[in-house]
Design a protein around this motif. Structure first.
Motif, mmCIF file in Angstrom:
data_model
loop_
_atom_site.group_PDB
_atom_site.id
_atom_site.type_symbol
_atom_site.label_atom_id
_atom_site.label_comp_id
_atom_site.label_asym_id
_atom_site.label_seq_id
_atom_site.Cartn_x
_atom_site.Cartn_y
_atom_site.Cartn_z
ATOM 1 N N GLY A 162 -3.947 3.608 0.272
ATOM 2 C CA GLY A 162 -4.542 2.400 -0.282
ATOM 3 C C GLY A 162 -3.535 1.703 -1.184
ATOM 4 O O GLY A 162 -2.370 2.076 -1.244
ATOM 5 N N GLU B 93 0.851 -1.188 0.000
ATOM 6 C CA GLU B 93 0.000 0.000 0.000
ATOM 7 C C GLU B 93 0.885 1.235 0.000
ATOM 8 O O GLU B 93 2.069 1.167 0.368
ATOM 9 C CB GLU B 93 -0.905 0.035 1.242
ATOM 10 C CG GLU B 93 -1.900 -1.110 1.319
ATOM 11 C CD GLU B 93 -2.738 -1.052 2.590
ATOM 12 O OE1 GLU B 93 -2.546 -0.113 3.403
ATOM 13 O OE2 GLU B 93 -3.587 -1.945 2.775
ATOM 14 N N ASP C 34 -8.128 3.306 -9.481
ATOM 15 C CA ASP C 34 -9.597 3.407 -9.554
ATOM 16 C C ASP C 34 -10.065 4.796 -9.125
ATOM 17 O O ASP C 34 -10.938 5.400 -9.762
ATOM 18 C CB ASP C 34 -10.250 2.350 -8.668
ATOM 19 C CG ASP C 34 -10.141 0.950 -9.250
ATOM 20 O OD1 ASP C 34 -9.820 0.848 -10.448
ATOM 21 O OD2 ASP C 34 -10.357 -0.020 -8.504
ATOM 22 N N GLN C 35 -9.473 5.295 -8.037
ATOM 23 C CA GLN C 35 -9.905 6.577 -7.497
ATOM 24 C C GLN C 35 -9.628 7.716 -8.475
ATOM 25 O O GLN C 35 -10.435 8.637 -8.603
ATOM 26 C CB GLN C 35 -9.206 6.851 -6.159
ATOM 27 C CG GLN C 35 -9.650 8.151 -5.495
ATOM 28 C CD GLN C 35 -9.145 8.251 -4.065
ATOM 29 O OE1 GLN C 35 -8.967 7.243 -3.376
ATOM 30 N NE2 GLN C 35 -8.920 9.466 -3.597
ATOM 31 N N GLU D 164 -6.576 0.649 -5.915
ATOM 32 C CA GLU D 164 -7.457 1.692 -5.389
ATOM 33 C C GLU D 164 -7.031 3.066 -5.889
ATOM 34 O O GLU D 164 -7.872 3.920 -6.193
ATOM 35 C CB GLU D 164 -7.444 1.655 -3.862
ATOM 36 C CG GLU D 164 -8.099 0.401 -3.275
ATOM 37 C CD GLU D 164 -7.854 0.268 -1.783
ATOM 38 O OE1 GLU D 164 -8.805 -0.140 -1.083
ATOM 39 O OE2 GLU D 164 -6.733 0.552 -1.324
#
Length: 241
Positions: free
Chosen positions: A215, A202, A222-223, A219
């Motif tokens: 994250g 992470e 995606d974010q 993530e």
């Protein structure tokens, strides 16, 4: 596990260095800590380790408050600072025995670990020399060796690969992976974004004293709806901030 709860750091006459930062660094993972120069990374790490006092908030290491129980908390971690220029008037072996004494490492265990680690890092033959005669890379290796002598559960590493030769760098990364796989905590600050992307489970990104992302890479992509590399996303994210 490291828990950072609403931590703030103010310096007199300066802007707020860390602003109400919350972050949980779990066991069993390597967490990369990223941010541009001046973002507050080193300040946060120095509060984690008890070097700097916390203006407000709380830091706990495996449940121990770094300010309320500093001695017990400091026995839990090993810390590699961003500058290895310390204890320069000691010989390498004197420094390692000094660290061993602080952490009450038994003589037989200490001797085995010193020999094994310094041979792995290729500095065994230099243990009788003063640290001030060491190159930057050798100083980094002796500091890392000192961290590992008492086998701490939590590793807090601020730019630990700087100055290491490729073999030593690879070996330290393997040690970090093994340590995390054994259920321990590895918190790792680096400017080498490719290394972070390859090694870390992470990432936590800080800018202007605030946490702007925590994250894994999936993530993060995606974010921010991006399939770019960590380096490209990081630059875009911190520039936007």
């Amino acid at each position: 596990m490291i828990e950072i709860k609403d931590v703030t750091k103010d310096f007199p006459g300066e802007k707020r260095a860390i602003d109400s930062l919350n972050l949980t660094i779990p066991d069993g993972k390597i967490i990369g800590f990223l941010g541009p120069n001046g973002a507050g990374k080193s300040t946060m790490i120095k509060m984690l380790t008890g070097i700097l006092p916390i203006s407000s908030g709380q830091v706990t290491l495996n449940g121990l408050d770094i300010e309320k129980k500093p001695i017990a908390a400091k026995k839990l971690f090993g810390y590699v600072p961003d500058q290895p220029d310390m204890f320069l008037r000691l010989k390498g072996i004197e420094y390692l025995n000094f660290i061993g004494d602080i952490f009450d490492v038994p003589k037989q265990i200490r001797e085995e670990r010193i020999e094994r680690l310094t041979k792995q890092f290729n500095i065994y033959e230099a243990l009788g020399d003063y640290i001030q005669t060491y190159s930057h890379g050798m100083r980094q290796k002796i500091i890392v060796t000192g961290v590992l002598i008492h086998d701490p559960a939590i590793w807090i590493l601020d730019e630990p690969l700087t100055g290491l030769d490729p073999k030593s760098s690879y070996m330290l990364k393997e040690m970090m992976r093994t340590h995390a796989n054994e259920g321990n905590t590895v918190f790792f600050s680096s400017h080498g974004l490719e290394v972070v992307e390859q090694l870390c489970d992470e990432v936590a990104i800080i800018n202007n004293g605030q946490l702007i992302f925590h994250g894994d890479m999936h993530e993060l992509r995606d974010q921010y709806q991006s399939d770019q590399s960590l380096e490209e996303v990081f630059l875009e994210l911190t520039n936007n901030e």
